[in-house]
Write a protein that holds these residues in place. Structure first.
Motif, PDB file in Angstrom:
ATOM      1  N   PHE A  55      -4.231  -8.414  -5.104  1.00 50.90           N
ATOM      2  CA  PHE A  55      -4.820  -7.144  -4.412  1.00 50.90           C
ATOM      3  C   PHE A  55      -6.033  -7.147  -4.745  1.00 50.90           C
ATOM      4  O   PHE A  55      -7.122  -7.364  -3.964  1.00 50.90           O
ATOM      5  N   GLN A  56      -6.152  -6.579  -5.665  1.00 55.70           N
ATOM      6  CA  GLN A  56      -7.225  -6.305  -7.121  1.00 55.70           C
ATOM      7  C   GLN A  56      -7.795  -7.084  -7.176  1.00 55.70           C
ATOM      8  O   GLN A  56      -9.279  -6.957  -7.352  1.00 55.70           O
ATOM      9  N   LEU A  76       0.829  -0.944  -0.535  1.00 57.83           N
ATOM     10  CA  LEU A  76      -0.128   0.087   0.042  1.00 57.83           C
ATOM     11  C   LEU A  76       0.649   0.915  -0.242  1.00 57.83           C
ATOM     12  O   LEU A  76       0.509   2.323  -0.341  1.00 57.83           O
ATOM     13  N   SER A 105      -7.146  -9.434  -0.365  1.00 58.53           N
ATOM     14  CA  SER A 105      -6.557  -7.905   0.450  1.00 58.53           C
ATOM     15  C   SER A 105      -7.366  -8.158   1.691  1.00 58.53           C
ATOM     16  O   SER A 105      -6.659  -7.423   3.103  1.00 58.53           O
ATOM     17  N   SER A 160     -12.419  -4.368   1.416  1.00 52.93           N
ATOM     18  CA  SER A 160     -11.683  -5.118   2.277  1.00 52.93           C
ATOM     19  C   SER A 160     -10.782  -4.141   1.968  1.00 52.93           C
ATOM     20  O   SER A 160      -9.632  -3.516   2.744  1.00 52.93           O
ATOM     21  N   SER A 161      -9.910  -3.566   0.503  1.00 52.38           N
ATOM     22  CA  SER A 161      -8.835  -3.123   0.474  1.00 52.38           C
ATOM     23  C   SER A 161      -9.267  -1.158   0.985  1.00 52.38           C
ATOM     24  O   SER A 161      -8.189  -0.849   1.674  1.00 52.38           O
TER      25      SER A 161
END
Lengths: 250, 250
Positions: A137-138, A109, A144, B144-145
DNA sequence: CGTTTATTTGAGACAACTCAAGTTGCGTGG
DNA sequence: CCACGCAACTTGAGTTGTCTCAAATAAACG
Protein backbone atom coordinates in the motif's frame (compact mmCIF):
# COMPACT_ATOMS: atom_id res chain seq x y z
CA UNK A 1 -31.09 -8.67 27.14
CA UNK A 2 -34.51 -9.20 25.74
CA UNK A 3 -36.17 -12.45 24.92
CA UNK A 4 -36.55 -11.55 21.27
CA UNK A 5 -35.53 -14.06 18.67
CA UNK A 6 -33.20 -11.95 16.65
CA UNK A 7 -30.81 -10.86 19.27
CA UNK A 8 -29.62 -14.15 20.61
CA UNK A 9 -25.86 -14.11 20.57
CA UNK A 10 -24.98 -17.31 18.85
CA UNK A 11 -22.00 -18.66 20.64
CA UNK A 12 -19.84 -20.27 18.06
CA UNK A 13 -18.99 -23.72 19.29
CA UNK A 14 -15.63 -23.70 17.64
CA UNK A 15 -14.31 -20.60 16.06
CA UNK A 16 -12.00 -22.49 13.85
CA UNK A 17 -8.54 -21.75 12.72
CA UNK A 18 -8.45 -21.95 8.94
CA UNK A 19 -8.71 -25.57 8.01
CA UNK A 20 -6.04 -25.50 5.41
CA UNK A 21 -3.66 -22.82 4.31
CA UNK A 22 -1.69 -23.38 1.20
CA UNK A 23 0.30 -21.00 -0.85
CA UNK A 24 -1.45 -19.51 -3.84
CA UNK A 25 0.72 -20.10 -6.85
CA UNK A 26 -0.74 -17.84 -9.44
CA UNK A 27 -3.80 -15.71 -9.88
CA UNK A 28 -3.67 -16.53 -13.56
CA UNK A 29 -6.33 -19.15 -13.48
CA UNK A 30 -8.48 -17.50 -10.88
CA UNK A 31 -11.83 -16.47 -12.24
CA UNK A 32 -11.67 -13.47 -9.97
CA UNK A 33 -8.84 -11.85 -11.85
CA UNK A 34 -11.43 -9.77 -13.69
CA UNK A 35 -13.83 -9.38 -10.83
CA UNK A 36 -13.97 -7.33 -7.66
CA UNK A 37 -10.90 -6.09 -5.94
CA UNK A 38 -8.36 -8.16 -7.85
CA UNK A 39 -9.53 -6.83 -11.18
CA UNK A 40 -8.24 -3.42 -10.13
CA UNK A 41 -4.67 -4.66 -9.98
CA UNK A 42 -2.14 -5.01 -12.76
CA UNK A 43 -0.69 -8.41 -13.50
CA UNK A 44 2.53 -7.30 -11.88
CA UNK A 45 0.70 -6.30 -8.74
CA UNK A 46 -1.27 -9.51 -8.74
CA UNK A 47 1.87 -11.57 -8.92
CA UNK A 48 3.42 -9.64 -6.08
CA UNK A 49 0.27 -10.18 -4.07
CA UNK A 50 0.17 -13.87 -4.83
CA UNK A 51 3.61 -14.20 -3.29
CA UNK A 52 2.23 -13.68 0.16
CA UNK A 53 -1.30 -14.88 -0.35
CA UNK A 54 -2.60 -18.03 1.25
CA UNK A 55 -5.67 -19.96 0.33
CA UNK A 56 -8.00 -21.09 3.10
CA UNK A 57 -11.24 -22.99 3.22
CA UNK A 58 -13.81 -22.72 5.96
CA UNK A 59 -16.68 -25.01 6.82
CA UNK A 60 -20.26 -23.80 7.10
CA UNK A 61 -21.15 -22.06 10.36
CA UNK A 62 -17.54 -21.52 11.30
CA UNK A 63 -16.30 -18.08 12.14
CA UNK A 64 -13.63 -16.46 10.00
CA UNK A 65 -12.91 -13.48 12.19
CA UNK A 66 -14.56 -11.50 14.91
CA UNK A 67 -15.44 -7.89 15.47
CA UNK A 68 -13.03 -6.11 17.77
CA UNK A 69 -10.13 -8.49 17.27
CA UNK A 70 -6.90 -7.14 15.90
CA UNK A 71 -6.90 -7.19 12.13
CA UNK A 72 -4.17 -9.63 11.21
CA UNK A 73 -5.41 -10.69 7.83
CA UNK A 74 -7.56 -9.31 5.12
CA UNK A 75 -9.43 -11.56 2.74
CA UNK A 76 -10.79 -11.85 -0.75
CA UNK A 77 -13.68 -14.28 -1.13
CA UNK A 78 -13.32 -16.91 -3.85
CA UNK A 79 -16.34 -19.13 -3.30
CA UNK A 80 -19.24 -19.35 -0.93
CA UNK A 81 -21.33 -16.90 1.00
CA UNK A 82 -20.42 -15.17 4.24
CA UNK A 83 -22.52 -13.37 6.77
CA UNK A 84 -21.06 -10.10 8.05
CA UNK A 85 -22.44 -8.65 11.25
CA UNK A 86 -21.92 -6.34 14.15
CA UNK A 87 -22.86 -6.95 17.71
CA UNK A 88 -24.31 -3.99 19.59
CA UNK A 89 -24.18 -2.94 23.20
CA UNK A 90 -27.77 -3.88 23.85
CA UNK A 91 -27.21 -7.36 22.47
CA UNK A 92 -28.85 -6.62 19.16
CA UNK A 93 -27.18 -8.14 16.16
CA UNK A 94 -27.03 -6.13 12.96
CA UNK A 95 -26.18 -8.10 9.85
CA UNK A 96 -24.40 -5.56 7.69
CA UNK A 97 -24.21 -7.67 4.59
CA UNK A 98 -23.37 -10.87 2.82
CA UNK A 99 -20.06 -11.34 1.06
CA UNK A 100 -19.52 -13.42 -2.06
CA UNK A 101 -16.86 -14.10 -4.70
CA UNK A 102 -14.66 -11.11 -5.38
CA UNK A 103 -15.53 -9.21 -2.25
CA UNK A 104 -12.80 -7.77 -0.09
CA UNK A 105 -13.22 -8.44 3.61
CA UNK A 106 -11.89 -6.02 6.18
CA UNK A 107 -9.73 -3.07 5.42
CA UNK A 108 -6.00 -2.75 6.07
CA UNK A 109 -6.90 0.75 7.21
CA UNK A 110 -8.51 -0.49 10.40
CA UNK A 111 -6.44 -1.83 13.23
CA UNK A 112 -9.36 -3.82 14.51
CA UNK A 113 -12.09 -5.71 12.73
CA UNK A 114 -15.15 -3.58 12.21
CA UNK A 115 -17.39 -6.63 12.02
CA UNK A 116 -17.52 -10.38 12.41
CA UNK A 117 -17.79 -12.85 9.56
CA UNK A 118 -18.83 -16.44 9.37
CA UNK A 119 -19.50 -18.91 6.63
CA UNK A 120 -23.01 -19.74 5.50
CA UNK A 121 -21.79 -22.52 3.26
CA UNK A 122 -18.38 -23.97 2.41
CA UNK A 123 -16.20 -20.97 1.78
CA UNK A 124 -12.88 -20.51 0.08
CA UNK A 125 -10.83 -17.35 0.45
CA UNK A 126 -7.45 -15.83 -0.23
CA UNK A 127 -5.86 -14.11 2.67
CA UNK A 128 -3.01 -11.70 3.05
CA UNK A 129 -1.24 -10.51 6.13
CA UNK A 130 -2.36 -6.98 6.88
CA UNK A 131 1.24 -5.92 7.39
CA UNK A 132 2.27 -7.11 3.94
CA UNK A 133 -0.68 -5.36 2.50
CA UNK A 134 0.22 -2.12 4.20
CA UNK A 135 3.70 -2.48 2.78
CA UNK A 136 2.40 -2.74 -0.76
CA UNK A 137 0.00 0.00 0.00
CA UNK A 138 2.80 2.40 0.92
CA UNK A 139 5.18 1.36 -1.80
CA UNK A 140 2.87 1.13 -4.76
CA UNK A 141 0.42 3.95 -5.49
CA UNK A 142 -1.52 1.58 -7.70
CA UNK A 143 -2.37 -0.46 -4.68
CA UNK A 144 -3.75 2.42 -2.73
CA UNK A 145 -5.90 3.58 -5.55
CA UNK A 146 -7.19 0.04 -6.08
CA UNK A 147 -8.00 -0.04 -2.40
CA UNK A 148 -9.68 3.35 -2.55
CA UNK A 149 -11.85 2.10 -5.38
CA UNK A 150 -12.75 -1.08 -3.57
CA UNK A 151 -13.71 0.81 -0.43
CA UNK A 152 -15.65 3.27 -2.51
CA UNK A 153 -17.66 0.47 -4.07
CA UNK A 154 -18.39 -0.85 -0.63
CA UNK A 155 -19.55 2.59 0.40
CA UNK A 156 -21.97 2.70 -2.50
CA UNK A 157 -23.34 -0.68 -1.50
CA UNK A 158 -23.70 0.52 2.06
CA UNK A 159 -25.74 3.46 0.80
CA UNK A 160 -27.92 1.06 -1.13
CA UNK A 161 -28.61 -0.71 2.10
CA UNK A 162 -29.38 2.56 3.82
CA UNK A 163 -31.96 3.28 1.17
CA UNK A 164 -33.34 -0.20 1.71
CA UNK A 165 -33.59 0.17 5.47
CA UNK A 166 -35.20 3.55 5.07
CA UNK A 167 -38.23 1.77 3.65
CA UNK A 168 -41.03 1.48 6.13
CA UNK A 169 -43.05 -1.46 4.87
CA UNK A 170 -41.97 -5.07 4.89
CA UNK A 171 -42.76 -6.15 1.35
CA UNK A 172 -40.60 -3.65 -0.51
CA UNK A 173 -37.77 -4.31 1.90
CA UNK A 174 -37.77 -8.04 1.36
CA UNK A 175 -38.32 -7.67 -2.37
CA UNK A 176 -35.40 -5.27 -2.72
CA UNK A 177 -33.26 -7.53 -0.63
CA UNK A 178 -34.02 -10.49 -2.87
CA UNK A 179 -33.28 -8.50 -6.00
CA UNK A 180 -29.95 -7.21 -4.73
CA UNK A 181 -29.06 -10.72 -3.74
CA UNK A 182 -29.90 -12.05 -7.16
CA UNK A 183 -27.99 -9.30 -8.87
CA UNK A 184 -24.88 -10.13 -6.94
CA UNK A 185 -25.10 -13.67 -8.24
CA UNK A 186 -25.92 -12.75 -11.78
CA UNK A 187 -22.57 -11.35 -12.80
CA UNK A 188 -21.90 -14.22 -15.15
CA UNK A 189 -25.12 -15.01 -16.96
CA UNK A 190 -26.99 -11.78 -16.72
CA UNK A 191 -30.36 -13.47 -16.78
CA UNK A 192 -29.86 -15.92 -13.96
CA UNK A 193 -33.00 -16.40 -11.89
CA UNK A 194 -31.60 -18.44 -9.08
CA UNK A 195 -29.72 -17.77 -5.90
CA UNK A 196 -28.06 -21.04 -5.01
CA UNK A 197 -27.68 -20.69 -1.25
CA UNK A 198 -29.94 -20.96 1.70
CA UNK A 199 -29.79 -17.90 3.92
CA UNK A 200 -31.33 -18.33 7.37
CA UNK A 201 -34.38 -16.17 7.76
CA UNK A 202 -33.01 -14.95 11.05
CA UNK A 203 -30.12 -13.41 9.14
CA UNK A 204 -32.44 -11.74 6.70
CA UNK A 205 -34.41 -10.37 9.62
CA UNK A 206 -31.32 -8.95 11.29
CA UNK A 207 -30.23 -7.53 7.97
CA UNK A 208 -33.49 -5.76 7.30
CA UNK A 209 -34.34 -4.76 10.84
CA UNK A 210 -37.44 -6.94 11.04
CA UNK A 211 -38.54 -9.95 13.03
CA UNK A 212 -38.17 -13.51 11.79
CA UNK A 213 -41.93 -13.89 11.75
CA UNK A 214 -42.46 -10.95 9.45
CA UNK A 215 -39.71 -12.09 7.11
CA UNK A 216 -41.25 -15.52 7.04
CA UNK A 217 -44.75 -14.32 6.38
CA UNK A 218 -43.55 -12.00 3.65
CA UNK A 219 -41.59 -14.74 1.93
CA UNK A 220 -44.59 -17.02 2.30
CA UNK A 221 -46.76 -14.45 0.59
CA UNK A 222 -44.25 -14.07 -2.24
CA UNK A 223 -44.23 -17.83 -2.63
CA UNK A 224 -47.99 -18.08 -2.59
CA UNK A 225 -48.17 -15.36 -5.24
CA UNK A 226 -45.66 -17.28 -7.34
CA UNK A 227 -43.05 -14.54 -7.30
CA UNK A 228 -40.38 -16.83 -5.96
CA UNK A 229 -40.03 -20.42 -4.97
CA UNK A 230 -37.91 -21.48 -2.05
CA UNK A 231 -35.99 -24.70 -2.54
CA UNK A 232 -33.80 -26.59 -0.16
CA UNK A 233 -30.62 -24.92 -1.27
CA UNK A 234 -31.70 -21.64 -2.69
CA UNK A 235 -34.34 -19.41 -4.13
CA UNK A 236 -35.78 -19.34 -7.62
CA UNK A 237 -37.18 -16.16 -9.05
CA UNK A 238 -40.38 -16.73 -10.97
CA UNK A 239 -41.67 -13.23 -11.65
CA UNK A 240 -38.95 -10.61 -11.65
CA UNK A 241 -41.15 -7.94 -13.12
CA UNK A 242 -43.71 -8.07 -10.36
CA UNK A 243 -41.01 -8.37 -7.74
CA UNK A 244 -39.41 -5.19 -9.04
CA UNK A 245 -42.77 -3.50 -8.90
CA UNK A 246 -43.14 -4.41 -5.25
CA UNK A 247 -39.59 -3.32 -4.52
CA UNK A 248 -40.29 0.12 -5.91
CA UNK A 249 -43.66 0.55 -4.30
CA UNK A 250 -43.92 3.01 -1.46
CA UNK B 1 -46.52 9.60 -6.36
CA UNK B 2 -48.08 9.23 -2.97
CA UNK B 3 -49.59 11.91 -0.85
CA UNK B 4 -47.27 11.22 2.03
CA UNK B 5 -45.46 14.11 3.66
CA UNK B 6 -41.95 12.85 3.48
CA UNK B 7 -41.67 12.17 -0.17
CA UNK B 8 -42.56 15.49 -1.61
CA UNK B 9 -39.87 16.43 -4.08
CA UNK B 10 -38.95 19.91 -3.09
CA UNK B 11 -38.34 21.76 -6.29
CA UNK B 12 -35.48 24.11 -5.65
CA UNK B 13 -36.55 27.49 -6.86
CA UNK B 14 -33.06 28.54 -7.70
CA UNK B 15 -30.32 26.04 -7.70
CA UNK B 16 -27.69 28.65 -7.36
CA UNK B 17 -24.31 28.93 -8.88
CA UNK B 18 -21.80 29.48 -6.11
CA UNK B 19 -22.28 32.99 -4.87
CA UNK B 20 -18.66 33.83 -4.71
CA UNK B 21 -15.58 31.94 -5.73
CA UNK B 22 -12.27 33.29 -4.66
CA UNK B 23 -8.91 31.70 -4.67
CA UNK B 24 -7.82 30.10 -1.44
CA UNK B 25 -4.47 31.56 -0.52
CA UNK B 26 -3.21 29.23 2.11
CA UNK B 27 -4.52 26.44 4.21
CA UNK B 28 -2.21 27.60 6.96
CA UNK B 29 -4.82 29.43 8.93
CA UNK B 30 -7.64 27.07 8.23
CA UNK B 31 -8.86 25.35 11.34
CA UNK B 32 -9.51 22.28 9.26
CA UNK B 33 -5.88 21.61 8.66
CA UNK B 34 -5.95 19.13 11.50
CA UNK B 35 -9.42 17.86 10.92
CA UNK B 36 -11.11 15.59 8.45
CA UNK B 37 -9.76 15.00 5.00
CA UNK B 38 -7.21 17.81 4.97
CA UNK B 39 -5.52 16.56 8.08
CA UNK B 40 -4.42 13.51 6.12
CA UNK B 41 -2.32 15.56 3.79
CA UNK B 42 1.21 16.81 4.23
CA UNK B 43 1.90 20.53 4.15
CA UNK B 44 3.37 20.11 0.70
CA UNK B 45 0.26 18.39 -0.52
CA UNK B 46 -1.93 20.99 1.09
CA UNK B 47 -0.11 23.77 -0.65
CA UNK B 48 -0.41 22.02 -3.98
CA UNK B 49 -4.10 21.58 -3.34
CA UNK B 50 -4.60 25.16 -2.35
CA UNK B 51 -3.24 26.21 -5.74
CA UNK B 52 -6.37 25.00 -7.44
CA UNK B 53 -8.85 25.32 -4.63
CA UNK B 54 -11.58 27.90 -4.64
CA UNK B 55 -13.66 29.05 -1.73
CA UNK B 56 -17.41 29.30 -2.15
CA UNK B 57 -20.26 30.30 0.08
CA UNK B 58 -23.81 29.13 -0.29
CA UNK B 59 -26.98 30.53 1.19
CA UNK B 60 -29.41 28.46 3.21
CA UNK B 61 -31.76 26.24 1.21
CA UNK B 62 -29.69 26.54 -1.93
CA UNK B 63 -28.52 23.47 -3.73
CA UNK B 64 -24.80 22.79 -4.04
CA UNK B 65 -25.00 19.90 -6.46
CA UNK B 66 -27.48 17.31 -7.62
CA UNK B 67 -27.56 13.57 -7.80
CA UNK B 68 -26.93 12.23 -11.27
CA UNK B 69 -25.12 15.30 -12.57
CA UNK B 70 -21.60 14.94 -13.81
CA UNK B 71 -19.12 15.36 -10.99
CA UNK B 72 -17.19 18.46 -11.86
CA UNK B 73 -16.10 19.50 -8.44
CA UNK B 74 -15.49 17.89 -5.13
CA UNK B 75 -15.79 19.79 -1.89
CA UNK B 76 -14.55 20.07 1.63
CA UNK B 77 -16.92 21.72 4.05
CA UNK B 78 -15.56 24.59 6.11
CA UNK B 79 -18.62 25.92 7.90
CA UNK B 80 -22.28 25.18 8.08
CA UNK B 81 -24.42 22.12 7.77
CA UNK B 82 -25.48 20.37 4.59
CA UNK B 83 -28.18 17.87 3.91
CA UNK B 84 -27.20 14.97 1.65
CA UNK B 85 -29.91 12.93 0.04
CA UNK B 86 -30.89 10.57 -2.70
CA UNK B 87 -34.06 10.57 -4.68
CA UNK B 88 -35.57 7.18 -5.42
CA UNK B 89 -37.60 5.85 -8.28
CA UNK B 90 -40.82 5.77 -6.32
CA UNK B 91 -40.40 9.40 -5.30
CA UNK B 92 -39.17 8.58 -1.84
CA UNK B 93 -36.38 10.77 -0.56
CA UNK B 94 -33.66 9.18 1.54
CA UNK B 95 -31.50 11.57 3.49
CA UNK B 96 -28.18 9.79 3.67
CA UNK B 97 -26.53 12.16 6.07
CA UNK B 98 -25.58 15.62 7.17
CA UNK B 99 -22.18 17.07 6.35
CA UNK B 100 -20.25 19.52 8.50
CA UNK B 101 -16.81 21.08 8.79
CA UNK B 102 -14.04 18.82 7.56
CA UNK B 103 -16.26 16.47 5.60
CA UNK B 104 -15.38 15.57 2.06
CA UNK B 105 -18.29 15.75 -0.36
CA UNK B 106 -18.44 13.52 -3.39
CA UNK B 107 -15.67 11.30 -4.54
CA UNK B 108 -13.38 11.86 -7.50
CA UNK B 109 -13.91 8.15 -8.11
CA UNK B 110 -17.46 8.64 -9.33
CA UNK B 111 -18.19 10.20 -12.66
CA UNK B 112 -21.61 11.27 -11.49
CA UNK B 113 -22.84 12.56 -8.17
CA UNK B 114 -24.13 9.80 -5.97
CA UNK B 115 -26.35 12.18 -4.08
CA UNK B 116 -27.61 15.73 -3.89
CA UNK B 117 -26.56 18.29 -1.34
CA UNK B 118 -28.05 21.52 -0.15
CA UNK B 119 -27.33 23.98 2.57
CA UNK B 120 -29.29 24.00 5.81
CA UNK B 121 -27.65 27.19 6.94
CA UNK B 122 -25.02 29.52 5.49
CA UNK B 123 -22.30 27.25 4.22
CA UNK B 124 -18.73 27.80 3.24
CA UNK B 125 -16.72 25.23 1.33
CA UNK B 126 -13.50 24.69 -0.56
CA UNK B 127 -13.87 23.15 -3.93
CA UNK B 128 -11.49 21.51 -6.35
CA UNK B 129 -11.98 20.53 -9.92
CA UNK B 130 -12.38 16.79 -10.09
CA UNK B 131 -9.90 16.62 -12.94
CA UNK B 132 -7.20 18.35 -10.93
CA UNK B 133 -7.90 16.06 -8.08
CA UNK B 134 -7.57 13.00 -10.26
CA UNK B 135 -4.26 14.32 -11.46
CA UNK B 136 -2.91 14.61 -7.93
CA UNK B 137 -4.43 11.30 -7.18
CA UNK B 138 -2.48 9.59 -9.93
CA UNK B 139 0.77 11.44 -9.40
CA UNK B 140 1.03 11.36 -5.65
CA UNK B 141 0.47 8.12 -3.75
CA UNK B 142 -0.03 10.15 -0.60
CA UNK B 143 -3.14 11.61 -2.09
CA UNK B 144 -4.68 8.30 -2.92
CA UNK B 145 -4.04 6.90 0.49
CA UNK B 146 -5.51 10.04 2.06
CA UNK B 147 -8.51 9.55 -0.13
CA UNK B 148 -8.77 5.88 0.75
CA UNK B 149 -8.75 6.82 4.41
CA UNK B 150 -11.38 9.48 3.94
CA UNK B 151 -13.66 7.13 2.07
CA UNK B 152 -13.05 4.47 4.65
CA UNK B 153 -14.15 6.81 7.39
CA UNK B 154 -17.26 7.57 5.44
CA UNK B 155 -17.91 3.87 5.11
CA UNK B 156 -17.69 3.43 8.84
CA UNK B 157 -20.17 6.24 9.32
CA UNK B 158 -22.47 4.65 6.78
CA UNK B 159 -22.34 1.43 8.80
CA UNK B 160 -23.22 3.39 11.90
CA UNK B 161 -26.29 4.61 10.13
CA UNK B 162 -27.14 1.10 9.03
CA UNK B 163 -27.04 0.01 12.64
CA UNK B 164 -29.25 2.96 13.48
CA UNK B 165 -31.81 2.18 10.81
CA UNK B 166 -31.84 -1.45 11.85
CA UNK B 167 -33.52 -0.37 15.06
CA UNK B 168 -37.21 -1.03 15.10
CA UNK B 169 -38.56 1.43 17.64
CA UNK B 170 -38.68 5.17 17.25
CA UNK B 171 -37.19 6.34 20.54
CA UNK B 172 -33.79 4.65 20.25
CA UNK B 173 -33.55 5.79 16.66
CA UNK B 174 -34.11 9.42 17.45
CA UNK B 175 -31.95 9.27 20.55
CA UNK B 176 -29.04 7.72 18.65
CA UNK B 177 -29.47 10.25 15.91
CA UNK B 178 -29.27 13.12 18.37
CA UNK B 179 -26.20 11.69 20.02
CA UNK B 180 -24.34 11.16 16.76
CA UNK B 181 -25.24 14.67 15.78
CA UNK B 182 -23.93 16.06 19.03
CA UNK B 183 -20.75 14.06 18.78
CA UNK B 184 -20.02 15.47 15.37
CA UNK B 185 -20.19 18.94 16.82
CA UNK B 186 -18.22 18.19 19.93
CA UNK B 187 -14.83 17.76 18.34
CA UNK B 188 -13.53 20.93 19.93
CA UNK B 189 -14.81 21.06 23.47
CA UNK B 190 -15.49 17.45 24.20
CA UNK B 191 -18.25 18.24 26.64
CA UNK B 192 -20.38 20.44 24.46
CA UNK B 193 -24.07 19.91 25.03
CA UNK B 194 -25.46 21.96 22.22
CA UNK B 195 -26.05 21.51 18.54
CA UNK B 196 -26.27 24.99 17.10
CA UNK B 197 -28.40 24.40 14.01
CA UNK B 198 -32.01 23.81 13.32
CA UNK B 199 -32.62 20.68 11.27
CA UNK B 200 -36.09 20.39 9.77
CA UNK B 201 -37.97 17.50 11.27
CA UNK B 202 -38.85 16.36 7.78
CA UNK B 203 -35.15 15.78 7.15
CA UNK B 204 -34.77 13.84 10.34
CA UNK B 205 -37.74 11.74 9.31
CA UNK B 206 -36.32 10.99 5.90
CA UNK B 207 -32.99 10.21 7.50
CA UNK B 208 -34.42 7.75 9.99
CA UNK B 209 -37.08 6.25 7.79
CA UNK B 210 -39.97 7.52 9.87
CA UNK B 211 -42.81 10.00 9.42
CA UNK B 212 -42.61 13.63 10.48
CA UNK B 213 -45.36 13.03 12.98
CA UNK B 214 -43.51 10.27 14.76
CA UNK B 215 -40.30 12.28 14.84
CA UNK B 216 -42.20 15.20 16.25
CA UNK B 217 -43.95 13.19 18.91
CA UNK B 218 -40.72 11.53 19.92
CA UNK B 219 -38.89 14.84 20.20
CA UNK B 220 -41.83 16.23 22.13
CA UNK B 221 -41.60 13.36 24.58
CA UNK B 222 -37.86 13.92 25.00
CA UNK B 223 -38.52 17.58 25.65
CA UNK B 224 -41.29 16.84 28.11
CA UNK B 225 -38.99 14.45 29.95
CA UNK B 226 -36.30 17.13 30.05
CA UNK B 227 -33.78 15.15 28.05
CA UNK B 228 -33.35 17.91 25.52
CA UNK B 229 -34.66 21.37 24.89
CA UNK B 230 -35.33 22.64 21.42
CA UNK B 231 -34.48 26.28 20.80
CA UNK B 232 -34.96 28.39 17.74
CA UNK B 233 -31.52 27.72 16.37
CA UNK B 234 -30.53 24.41 17.83
CA UNK B 235 -30.90 21.74 20.43
CA UNK B 236 -29.61 21.64 23.98
CA UNK B 237 -28.87 18.37 25.64
CA UNK B 238 -30.00 18.28 29.22
CA UNK B 239 -29.60 14.66 30.23
CA UNK B 240 -27.01 12.82 28.19
CA UNK B 241 -26.95 9.83 30.48
CA UNK B 242 -30.60 9.06 30.10
CA UNK B 243 -30.50 9.78 26.39
CA UNK B 244 -27.71 7.25 25.99
CA UNK B 245 -29.76 4.76 27.94
CA UNK B 246 -32.66 5.19 25.56
CA UNK B 247 -30.36 4.98 22.55
CA UNK B 248 -29.07 1.61 23.73
CA UNK B 249 -32.42 0.21 24.69
CA UNK B 250 -33.83 -2.47 22.46
C1' DC C 1 -49.13 41.57 6.87
C1' DG C 2 -50.47 38.10 4.01
C1' DT C 3 -48.61 33.76 2.17
C1' DT C 4 -46.04 29.90 2.52
C1' DT C 5 -43.67 26.43 5.10
C1' DA C 6 -42.87 23.89 9.33
C1' DT C 7 -44.56 22.10 13.56
C1' DT C 8 -48.02 20.27 16.58
C1' DT C 9 -52.04 17.61 17.97
C1' DG C 10 -55.86 14.21 17.54
C1' DA C 11 -58.35 10.11 16.22
C1' DG C 12 -58.42 5.84 13.93
C1' DA C 13 -56.57 2.05 10.98
C1' DC C 14 -53.40 -1.28 10.19
C1' DA C 15 -49.01 -3.40 9.69
C1' DA C 16 -45.50 -5.27 12.27
C1' DC C 17 -44.29 -6.94 16.77
C1' DT C 18 -44.81 -10.15 20.77
C1' DC C 19 -45.75 -14.38 22.70
C1' DA C 20 -46.72 -19.07 22.31
C1' DA C 21 -47.09 -23.37 20.18
C1' DG C 22 -46.47 -26.44 16.55
C1' DT C 23 -43.95 -28.36 12.54
C1' DT C 24 -40.26 -29.52 9.70
C1' DG C 25 -35.60 -30.64 8.65
C1' DC C 26 -31.27 -32.49 9.82
C1' DG C 27 -27.35 -34.39 12.20
C1' DT C 28 -25.95 -37.59 16.00
C1' DG C 29 -25.77 -41.65 18.41
C1' DG C 30 -27.86 -45.83 19.70
C1' DC D 1 -32.00 -47.45 10.26
C1' DC D 2 -34.57 -45.27 13.55
C1' DA D 3 -35.00 -42.30 17.74
C1' DC D 4 -33.75 -38.31 19.63
C1' DG D 5 -32.61 -33.46 20.12
C1' DC D 6 -31.68 -29.15 18.36
C1' DA D 7 -32.31 -25.45 15.29
C1' DA D 8 -34.93 -23.36 11.77
C1' DC D 9 -39.17 -22.52 10.02
C1' DT D 10 -44.28 -21.92 10.27
C1' DT D 11 -48.67 -20.49 12.01
C1' DG D 12 -52.05 -18.22 15.03
C1' DA D 13 -53.97 -14.80 18.16
C1' DG D 14 -53.66 -10.64 20.39
C1' DT D 15 -51.27 -6.19 21.30
C1' DT D 16 -49.18 -1.97 20.17
C1' DG D 17 -46.53 1.34 17.91
C1' DT D 18 -46.25 3.73 13.87
C1' DC D 19 -48.52 5.42 9.92
C1' DT D 20 -52.43 7.85 7.77
C1' DC D 21 -55.46 11.46 7.30
C1' DA D 22 -57.01 15.80 8.71
C1' DA D 23 -56.83 20.03 10.77
C1' DA D 24 -55.02 23.65 13.81
C1' DT D 25 -51.32 26.40 15.24
C1' DA D 26 -46.89 28.67 14.90
C1' DA D 27 -42.82 30.43 12.41
C1' DA D 28 -40.43 32.19 8.51
C1' DC D 29 -40.22 35.23 4.58
C1' DG D 30 -40.90 38.55 1.34
Amino acid sequence: MTSSHQTSVRTQKDSAKPLSAEKVRVCDYCELRNRGFCSRLTDAQKSILSETARLVTVEPHKSIFRQGDETENIYVVRNGLLRLYQQHLNGRRQVIGFAKHGDLLLSPLSERNEYSADALDPVCLCHFRRQDFIGFFQRDPGFSSALAIAIHEELIRARQQIALLGQKRAEPKVAQFLLVLLESYAWRNAEATRVPVRIPQADIADFLGMTVETVNRTLARFTRDALISVAKRGIDFLDLRRLRQIAEST
